[in-house]
Design a protein around this motif. Structure first.
Motif, PDB file in Angstrom:
ATOM      1  N   THR A 121       0.838  -1.201   0.000  1.00 57.40           N
ATOM      2  CA  THR A 121       0.000   0.000   0.000  1.00 57.40           C
ATOM      3  C   THR A 121       0.873   1.251   0.000  1.00 57.40           C
ATOM      4  OG1 THR A 121      -1.652  -1.206   1.262  1.00 57.40           O
ATOM      5  CG2 THR A 121      -1.907   1.175   1.158  1.00 57.40           C
ATOM      6  N   THR A 125       0.905   4.064  -3.062  1.00 53.83           N
ATOM      7  CA  THR A 125       0.578   5.459  -2.771  1.00 53.83           C
ATOM      8  C   THR A 125       1.831   6.343  -2.709  1.00 53.83           C
ATOM      9  OG1 THR A 125       0.575   4.927  -0.422  1.00 53.83           O
ATOM     10  CG2 THR A 125      -1.548   4.905  -1.529  1.00 53.83           C
ATOM     11  N   GLU A 126       2.918   5.857  -3.255  1.00 45.37           N
ATOM     12  CA  GLU A 126       4.176   6.607  -3.374  1.00 45.37           C
ATOM     13  C   GLU A 126       4.813   6.965  -2.035  1.00 45.37           C
ATOM     14  OE1 GLU A 126       2.729   9.814  -6.100  1.00 45.37           O
ATOM     15  OE2 GLU A 126       4.147   8.970  -7.520  1.00 45.37           O
ATOM     16  N   GLN A 127       4.398   6.312  -0.966  1.00 44.95           N
ATOM     17  CA  GLN A 127       5.009   6.629   0.332  1.00 44.95           C
ATOM     18  C   GLN A 127       6.457   6.164   0.396  1.00 44.95           C
ATOM     19  OE1 GLN A 127       2.508   5.757   3.895  1.00 44.95           O
ATOM     20  NE2 GLN A 127       0.869   5.450   2.418  1.00 44.95           N
ATOM     21  N   ASP A 129       8.487   6.148  -2.213  1.00 46.35           N
ATOM     22  CA  ASP A 129       9.217   7.204  -2.918  1.00 46.35           C
ATOM     23  C   ASP A 129       9.403   8.404  -2.011  1.00 46.35           C
ATOM     24  OD1 ASP A 129       9.433   5.743  -5.251  1.00 46.35           O
ATOM     25  OD2 ASP A 129       7.519   6.459  -6.034  1.00 46.35           O
ATOM     26  N   ALA A 130       8.373   8.709  -1.219  1.00 51.12           N
ATOM     27  CA  ALA A 130       8.472   9.852  -0.310  1.00 51.12           C
ATOM     28  C   ALA A 130       9.604   9.640   0.701  1.00 51.12           C
ATOM     29  CB  ALA A 130       7.149  10.075   0.408  1.00 51.12           C
ATOM     30  N   LEU A 131       9.741   8.412   1.176  1.00 46.09           N
ATOM     31  CA  LEU A 131      10.863   8.108   2.081  1.00 46.09           C
ATOM     32  C   LEU A 131      12.182   8.421   1.400  1.00 46.09           C
ATOM     33  CD1 LEU A 131       9.986   4.616   3.648  1.00 46.09           C
ATOM     34  CD2 LEU A 131      10.203   6.778   4.867  1.00 46.09           C
TER      35      LEU A 131
ATOM     36  N   LEU B  50      14.694   9.480  -8.342  1.00 47.47           N
ATOM     37  CA  LEU B  50      13.876   8.314  -7.984  1.00 47.47           C
ATOM     38  C   LEU B  50      13.990   7.228  -9.048  1.00 47.47           C
ATOM     39  CD1 LEU B  50      10.618   9.897  -6.499  1.00 47.47           C
ATOM     40  CD2 LEU B  50      12.258   8.424  -5.320  1.00 47.47           C
ATOM     41  N   PHE B  84       4.049  15.158  -3.878  1.00 51.31           N
ATOM     42  CA  PHE B  84       3.654  14.108  -4.812  1.00 51.31           C
ATOM     43  C   PHE B  84       2.245  14.321  -5.366  1.00 51.31           C
ATOM     44  CE2 PHE B  84       7.163  12.121  -2.719  1.00 51.31           C
ATOM     45  CZ  PHE B  84       7.728  11.312  -3.689  1.00 51.31           C
ATOM     46  N   ALA B  88       1.141  11.421  -0.981  1.00 49.52           N
ATOM     47  CA  ALA B  88       2.061  10.431  -0.406  1.00 49.52           C
ATOM     48  C   ALA B  88       2.393  10.710   1.051  1.00 49.52           C
ATOM     49  CB  ALA B  88       3.352  10.326  -1.241  1.00 49.52           C
ATOM     50  N   LEU B  89       1.391  11.133   1.823  1.00 53.06           N
ATOM     51  CA  LEU B  89       1.622  11.276   3.263  1.00 53.06           C
ATOM     52  C   LEU B  89       1.734   9.889   3.884  1.00 53.06           C
ATOM     53  CD1 LEU B  89      -0.930  14.103   4.130  1.00 53.06           C
ATOM     54  CD2 LEU B  89       1.522  14.299   3.721  1.00 53.06           C
ATOM     55  N   PHE B  90       2.516   9.776   4.954  1.00 49.66           N
ATOM     56  CA  PHE B  90       2.611   8.486   5.654  1.00 49.66           C
ATOM     57  C   PHE B  90       1.317   8.300   6.433  1.00 49.66           C
ATOM     58  CE2 PHE B  90       7.114   9.995   5.523  1.00 49.66           C
ATOM     59  CZ  PHE B  90       7.470   9.167   4.471  1.00 49.66           C
ATOM     60  N   PHE B 101       9.017  14.473   9.955  1.00 57.01           N
ATOM     61  CA  PHE B 101       9.766  13.281   9.566  1.00 57.01           C
ATOM     62  C   PHE B 101      11.243  13.539   9.247  1.00 57.01           C
ATOM     63  CE2 PHE B 101      11.324   9.929   6.860  1.00 57.01           C
ATOM     64  CZ  PHE B 101      10.843   8.796   7.483  1.00 57.01           C
ATOM     65  N   ARG B 150       5.495  19.373   4.707  1.00 59.03           N
ATOM     66  CA  ARG B 150       6.536  18.365   4.909  1.00 59.03           C
ATOM     67  C   ARG B 150       7.737  18.625   4.003  1.00 59.03           C
ATOM     68  NH1 ARG B 150       5.074  12.088   3.803  1.00 59.03           N
ATOM     69  NH2 ARG B 150       5.132  12.806   1.658  1.00 59.03           N
TER      70      ARG B 150
END
Ligand SMILES: Nc1ncnc2c1ncn2[C@@H]1O[C@H](COP(=O)(O)OP(=O)(O)OP(=O)(O)O)[C@@H](O)[C@H]1O
Ligand SMILES: [Mg+2]
Lengths: 256, 246
Positions: A121, A125-127, A129-131, B50, B84, B88-90, B101, B150
């Motif tokens: 998931t 949801t590109e999380q 990539d966000a990391l 990326l 994004f 793309a929030l956690f 973060f 963020r």
């Protein structure tokens, strides 16, 4: 026809090798991240999740397994006049094989699948990539805490499961087969040695790694879309269980 | 400064970007426009490392990031932020933890200082006091704004926006546009904004670049861009995008 058959075999072997290579890369990548940073808070969070999620099923599974094993063994052994070995046999079977394997399978089903669902998931949801965009290595952040948690918790759960299994066996031995508690309990230290327990725990550590690495691998490789998440989850559980059974044979050969 | 040099990108046999050359100056806002599937997000992902291009170079100042190992990229990324396409929030963390973060990961600031920064950034994006909410409780526009908070929390020099206003109503779109402009002014950052909203592009950007089926077909200042004769550009300007999937 025959050539076609060989082609199919060849292709599947290649695919299997790719898969093993990919999984190993993930594993090695995660191990390399360990010295960089260990997020203790995440490890503990994962450990408590793992414990809470699996404890009830481990209890039930191991108790019934200990019971049914004793049911089968006790009757036969009493006929042969070997009732004083029942406790030992049950303890050895559970400590070496049934404990680690069944706890591994339960954890793969409960925890490995949850890891795949959560991480896939995050991928969709590109999380993930966000990391990466925020300069955080996903292997270090996601895989390392899960791997450590599994390496610690699966053996702990196995010790617990072993005890529950032996207790379940005792119940059947005493109340169904008529073997006295004294005879059952005494036969355990007489036949089983410490290595029967520790060998099983070595297996449990390995199974823990397998569950976490495959759980994360399938999560990170999940194809796009919600459907991908479901498929990845199923695959992760099935392959973790197969790998556990396979490695169990290997480990039994090496350890005993 | 970002300099994209002869960059191509393929996924398997599919050529998504074809020999792109583009320069982005320090402190400017560049809008990248183009139809759905034209390769805008892909170009953005290449700029922040990326994905790695199948050909060409991407210069960030004096470093080529096209084939830079992840570890080195991680250091450069501390100076970049990204909003994004779907925020793309956690989703397992509160809004406050999302904004905090990068600070928690890469600084040894105490919790008090972090809370202060988080509070300030959330105020900047117009969402004061939302620290304890979960992303699931937010509307699409709020998520985008938290995502921006963020992205700016760590004080970036370059911010990438992927469709910051897609799926939002016109009022929220204006609000986000204003935020992009004010962020640029306040922090003096370089901004790269992917959008398929021509009005937004004209409103926020210094220059506009257009991608059409993987090729960069036009790049110019906003005023000049409006006078470009190319029929594909004209069609987009009229809002009549005639691409593969319209
Ligand atoms: N990881 C990938 N694997 C295969 N194909 C991809 C991948 N990422 C993008 N593509 C393809 O590349 C093309 C360009 O995609 P991209 O996301 O860059 O388009 P876009 O301009 O951002 O479109 P949109 O406005 O819909 O976001 C699409 O045809 C897409 O299917
Ligand atoms: Mg896109």
């Amino acid at each position: 026809m025959f050539v076609r058959f060989l082609e199919i075999i060849g292709a599947s072997v290649l695919e299997l090798l790719y898969f093993i290579g990919d999984v190993m890369l993930l594993f090695i990548g995660a191990v390399k991240q360990m010295p960089v940073k260990i997020r203790l808070r995440h490890v503990i969070h994962q450990m408590s999740h793992l414990g809470v999620d699996t404890l009830p099923i481990v209890s039930l599974t191991m108790m019934f397994t200990g019971m049914v094993m004793t049911l089968q063994v006790a009757n036969e052994f009493i006929k042969m006049g070997a009732e004083s070995t029942v406790g030992g046999i049950i303890a050895i079977a559970i400590g070496r094989e049934l404990g680690p394997v069944l706890v591994g399978v339960v954890a793969a089903g409960r925890v490995g699948s949850a890891m795949t669902a959560e991480i896939s998931t995050m991928k969709v949801t590109e999380q993930i990539d966000a990391l990466r965009v925020m300069g955080t290595n996903p292997l270090g952040y996601l895989v390392v805490p899960r791997m450590l948690a599994c390496m610690i918790m699966v053996p702990l759960l196995t010790v617990y499961g072993d005890v529950i299994g032996v207790v379940g066996g005792w119940g059947v031995a005493k109340y169904y087969a008529g073997i006295s508690s004294y005879v059952y309990v005494n036969s355990i230290p007489e036949y089983a040695v410490l290595n029967d327990l520790t060998g099983g725990l070595v297996k449990a550590v390995v199974f823990g790694v397998v569950i976490a690495v495959l759980g994360c691998y399938y999560g990170m490789k999940a194809p796009e879309g919600a459907e991908g998440v479901g498929k990845a989850t199923t695959r992760s559980v099935v392959s973790a269980i197969v790998v556990i059974f396979m490695l169990n044979v290997l480990l039994s050969m090496v350890l005993y | 400064m970002i300099k994209i040099e002869n960059v191509s990108m393929s996924f398997g046999d599919k050529k998504v970007l074809d020999n792109i050359n583009l320069e982005i100056k320090d402190g400017e806002t560049l809008a990248i426009i183009g139809g759905s599937g034209s390769g805008k997000s892909t170009l953005l992902r290449l700029m922040i490392g990326l994905d790695h291009p199948t050909g060409g170079k991407i210069w960030l100042r004096d470093k080529d990031i096209a084939h830079m190992p992840e570890k080195e990229l991680d250091e450069l990324r501390l100076h970049m932020g990204m909003v994004f396409q779907y925020s793309a929030l956690f989703d397992s963390m509160t809004v406050g933890d999302n904004v905090a973060f990068g600070l928690r990961e890469h600084t040894d600031y105490g919790e008090e200082k972090i809370a202060e920064i988080v509070k300030e950034k959330l105020e900047v994006v117009g969402l004061p006091g939302t620290e304890d909410m979960m992303p699931g409780e937010l509307s699409g526009g709020m998520k985008k704004r938290v995502s921006l908070a963020r992205a700016i929390a760590f004080g970036p020099e370059i911010i990438f926006y992927d469709e910051p206003s897609s799926g939002l109503d016109p009022i929220m779109t204006d609000k986000i546009d204003e935020l992009i402009i004010s962020t640029q002014k306040r922090l003096g950052v370089t901004s790269v904004v992917v959008t398929h909203d021509m009005d937004s592009a004209i409103h926020i950007a210094d220059r506009i670049a257009m991608i059409y089926e993987g090729k960069l077909i036009a790049v110019d200042t906003v005023d000049n861009f409006r006078r470009i004769e190319d029929s594909r550009v004209r069609a987009f300007l009229r809002g009549l995008y005639i691409g593969k999937e319209a």
